[in-house]
Write an enzyme that holds these catalytic residues in place. Sequence first.
Site, short mmCIF file in Angstrom:
data_model
loop_
_atom_site.label_atom_id
_atom_site.label_comp_id
_atom_site.label_asym_id
_atom_site.label_seq_id
_atom_site.Cartn_x
_atom_site.Cartn_y
_atom_site.Cartn_z
N SER A 21 -4.04 -3.31 -2.25
CA SER A 21 -4.49 -4.00 -1.06
C SER A 21 -4.70 -5.47 -1.39
CB SER A 21 -5.82 -3.38 -0.57
OG SER A 21 -6.43 -4.19 0.41
N CYS A 78 0.80 -1.23 0.00
CA CYS A 78 0.00 0.00 0.00
C CYS A 78 0.83 1.27 0.00
CB CYS A 78 -0.98 -0.01 1.17
SG CYS A 78 -0.25 -0.06 2.82
N HIS A 109 -3.32 0.81 7.14
CA HIS A 109 -3.44 0.78 5.69
C HIS A 109 -3.46 2.23 5.19
CE1 HIS A 109 -4.45 -0.54 1.71
NE2 HIS A 109 -5.72 -0.15 1.76
#
Length: 250
Positions: free
Chosen positions: A128, A69, A104
């Site tokens: 992802s 990410c 994330h």
Amino acid sequence: CIQPSVPPVPNYKLSMSIPEWLQAIQTYMKMLQYNHTGTQFFEIRKTRPLSGLMETAKEMTRESLPIKCLEAVILGIYLTNGQPSVERFPISFKTHFSGNYFHHVVLGIYCNGRYGSPTGRYGSLGMSRRSDLMDKPLTYRTLSDLIFEFEDSYKKYLHSVKKVKIGLYVPHEPHSFQPIEWKQLVLNVSKMMRAEVRKELEKFARDMRMKILKPSSGHSLMKERSRGKSLSPHRRQASPQRRTCRRDKS
């Protein structure tokens, strides 16, 4: 031995709409594939100047290795440089699942409406493990609509979103010596009503569009007290700069 094919770096064409261009970038990142190996191929130090991070992005296009990410955010910035109608800003999520915390980050996109739509729209680019926790189409009228879409996506995997951090617009000058502002706004969403979250996000988004916000060094230097756990037991010795993606749930 057959060499793996190297995906071509997308080039913007005048005939492309901005949504088409963003889709081309996302398709390219998907062709690089998500990095499931447990080894970080590119070191991303979030405090580095933008110019240094853009050099790392160039290296990503040359090496064509799988990314996670955080690398996707840097690569997305690099590939969207020079598009004045497209503003880019980091969006970070801290979530909780089964006693562990996960982190994330995606690249938020705001298009000011010069092309196609009469008003601005929000979307995102990213990578992802989960297809609905990365790129979002350029169709969201407000920043809060985009954030709530991610929150709803997380719920499908029984993850509760604890914090959302929004950074500032990233300059389009690839040689800039200023670092990316990763967390100008930090919302403890688990302790807020959605109406309150929406109000805070829309005020922040309005100030961003007016470009009146300045980097908040205090926020940048704050350390998170609660540290998350990695899904990958093989990478516990990774440097702190790599932890954002190391704990990527998705």
